[in-house]
Design a protein around this motif. Structure first.
Motif, PDB file in Angstrom:
ATOM      1  N   LEU A  49     -21.505  29.460 -75.871  1.00  0.00           N
ATOM      2  CA  LEU A  49     -21.952  30.658 -75.713  1.00  0.00           C
ATOM      3  C   LEU A  49     -21.679  31.420 -76.928  1.00  0.00           C
ATOM      4  CD1 LEU A  49     -22.012  31.887 -72.177  1.00  0.00           C
ATOM      5  CD2 LEU A  49     -24.009  31.894 -73.543  1.00  0.00           C
ATOM      6  N   VAL A  50     -20.085  30.937 -77.367  1.00  0.00           N
ATOM      7  CA  VAL A  50     -19.469  31.417 -78.438  1.00  0.00           C
ATOM      8  C   VAL A  50     -19.943  30.888 -79.690  1.00  0.00           C
ATOM      9  CG1 VAL A  50     -17.261  32.013 -79.568  1.00  0.00           C
ATOM     10  CG2 VAL A  50     -17.501  32.303 -77.101  1.00  0.00           C
ATOM     11  N   GLY A  51     -20.050  29.454 -79.617  1.00  0.00           N
ATOM     12  CA  GLY A  51     -20.599  29.148 -80.741  1.00  0.00           C
ATOM     13  C   GLY A  51     -21.891  29.182 -80.932  1.00  0.00           C
ATOM     14  N   LEU A 159     -17.800  38.893 -86.604  1.00  0.00           N
ATOM     15  CA  LEU A 159     -17.991  40.001 -85.742  1.00  0.00           C
ATOM     16  C   LEU A 159     -18.689  39.538 -84.376  1.00  0.00           C
ATOM     17  CD1 LEU A 159     -19.532  42.413 -88.215  1.00  0.00           C
ATOM     18  CD2 LEU A 159     -17.513  42.875 -87.177  1.00  0.00           C
ATOM     19  N   LEU A 160     -19.784  38.869 -84.618  1.00  0.00           N
ATOM     20  CA  LEU A 160     -20.492  38.385 -83.377  1.00  0.00           C
ATOM     21  C   LEU A 160     -19.620  37.400 -82.514  1.00  0.00           C
ATOM     22  CD1 LEU A 160     -24.163  38.114 -84.653  1.00  0.00           C
ATOM     23  CD2 LEU A 160     -23.019  40.165 -83.787  1.00  0.00           C
ATOM     24  N   GLY A 161     -19.057  36.323 -82.980  1.00  0.00           N
ATOM     25  CA  GLY A 161     -18.394  35.389 -82.530  1.00  0.00           C
ATOM     26  C   GLY A 161     -17.312  35.909 -81.747  1.00  0.00           C
ATOM     27  N   THR A 167     -16.341  39.123 -74.671  1.00  0.00           N
ATOM     28  CA  THR A 167     -17.157  39.525 -73.557  1.00  0.00           C
ATOM     29  C   THR A 167     -16.783  38.392 -72.400  1.00  0.00           C
ATOM     30  OG1 THR A 167     -18.732  40.594 -75.121  1.00  0.00           O
ATOM     31  CG2 THR A 167     -19.221  39.820 -72.800  1.00  0.00           C
ATOM     32  N   LEU A 168     -16.869  37.167 -72.707  1.00  0.00           N
ATOM     33  CA  LEU A 168     -16.628  36.035 -71.857  1.00  0.00           C
ATOM     34  C   LEU A 168     -15.294  36.260 -71.030  1.00  0.00           C
ATOM     35  CD1 LEU A 168     -18.054  32.809 -73.307  1.00  0.00           C
ATOM     36  CD2 LEU A 168     -19.299  34.574 -71.961  1.00  0.00           C
ATOM     37  N   ASP A 169     -14.207  36.592 -71.837  1.00  0.00           N
ATOM     38  CA  ASP A 169     -13.079  36.676 -71.267  1.00  0.00           C
ATOM     39  C   ASP A 169     -12.974  37.838 -70.194  1.00  0.00           C
ATOM     40  OD1 ASP A 169     -10.078  36.382 -71.198  1.00  0.00           O
ATOM     41  OD2 ASP A 169     -10.244  38.474 -71.790  1.00  0.00           O
ATOM     42  N   ALA A 170     -13.845  38.802 -70.460  1.00  0.00           N
ATOM     43  CA  ALA A 170     -13.765  40.022 -69.526  1.00  0.00           C
ATOM     44  C   ALA A 170     -14.542  39.852 -68.338  1.00  0.00           C
ATOM     45  CB  ALA A 170     -14.472  41.253 -70.242  1.00  0.00           C
ATOM     46  N   MET A 171     -15.716  38.659 -68.424  1.00  0.00           N
ATOM     47  CA  MET A 171     -16.431  38.335 -67.413  1.00  0.00           C
ATOM     48  C   MET A 171     -15.869  37.250 -66.449  1.00  0.00           C
ATOM     49  SD  MET A 171     -20.077  38.271 -69.165  1.00  0.00           S
ATOM     50  CE  MET A 171     -21.096  37.703 -67.680  1.00  0.00           C
TER      51      MET A 171
END
Length: 308
Positions: A49-51, A159-161, A167-171
């Motif tokens: 997802l991040v990559g 910016l996007l990465g 966001t993944l950390d929050a989820m």
């Protein structure tokens, strides 16, 4: 980047079709497919997802460059606007301050969920104010300073990465039994990406504190003394700085749905109140404006160095 910062300040988040919300839905779908109670599955989940998001940023950046300076500026501005959360953060903090001023504790308890995942049912006015100030501080670093830092260094992919990782950390980056192993990679990646920005945010808190009637010296001393005791390697940096800047005490018993933490006390003096919530909002706004200006200067400096 400055256009994106201005758009966030003037317009806030789009009410419909927010890119981060769309990414969140994609991440939920991926989680249903990939979730296993093991770290390797979490590494795959976070890496894809991040990559993938950073790669999308690379493609968008290259396409914009082929379109000329105006296209490149537009894409960078849109990406900056999409990832920043400064205006929405200030709006939520302002709403919490008004509810606390009005004595509407039930309304404030319900509203706190917009800022953090704490259990609010039994929080009194001071507990709600403390939770709000701590959340405003942490999110000033995570949703304003850090994306601008990575955007200044790596442009649209940065910016996007970064926003994808945060966001993944929050989820999934929780210590609950369901995410303890699967969310490990997302949590550690977010920690790594915020190591520098969190400390920059603490320094900027000290520099900007006098603008809102705060103490620059207090922010610096409390940051240096208390930040390392916080269980998070990054959140404690700016939370301690905010405590010193506002000359209040933060920390203490913190209840989440899955666990209870006894956090160390940061700062000294009185406990937080509604007035401190309002000052935190203003301090967050000032830090965001200063970070935007510094990011623009960094972009120009890096561009000159690369051409040289």
């Amino acid at each position: 980047m400055l256009l994106g910062v201005a758009a966030d300040a003037a317009l806030g988040d789009p009410r419909r079709g927010h890119p981060v919300a769309g990414f969140g839905r994609l991440a939920q779908t991926a989680e249903r497919v990939l979730h296993r109670d093991e770290r390797a599955a979490g590494v795959l989940y976070s890496g894809l997802l991040v990559g993938g998001t950073a790669a999308l940023g690379v493609l968008a950046d290259r396409a914009a460059r082929r379109g000329g300076p105006a296209a490149e500026a537009a894409v960078t501005a849109l990406a900056t606007w999409a990832v920043l959360g400064g205006a929405s953060l200030a709006d939520e903090g302002t709403a919490m301050g008004r509810l606390l001023d009005a004595g509407d504790l039930d309304g404030a308890r319900g509203r706190l969920a917009h800022l953090c995942g704490r259990e609010a049912a039994h929080l009194d006015e001071q507990g709600l104010a403390r939770a709000t100030v701590e959340s405003l501080a942490e999110n000033t670093s995570d949703a304003v300073v850090a994306p601008l830092v990575w955007g200044a260094v790596f442009g649209v992919p940065g910016l996007l990465g970064y926003r994808a990782a945060n966001t993944l950390d929050a989820m999934v980056g929780h210590r609950s039994p369901h995410y303890l192993r699967f969310g490990w990679a997302s949590a550690r990646l977010d920690d790594a990406l915020n190591l520098g920005p969190a400390r920059l945010a603490a320094v900027l808190t000290a520099l900007c504190a006098p603008v809102v009637g705060g103490s620059a010296g207090g922010a610096w001393r409390t940051w240096r003394r208390d930040a390392s005791a916080h269980p998070s390697p990054n959140a404690g940096q700016i939370e301690a700085a905010f405590a010193g800047a506002l000359q209040i005490r933060l920390g203490g018993r913190t209840v989440y749905g899955h666990t209870t933490e006894q956090r160390p006390i940061m700062g000294e003096g009185r406990t937080a109140d509604a007035g401190d919530v309002r000052r935190s909002v203003e301090l967050s706004r000032v830090i965001g404006s200063v970070t935007g200006a510094l990011a623009a200067v960094a972009v120009v400096a890096l561009g000159v160095r690369r051409r040289g």
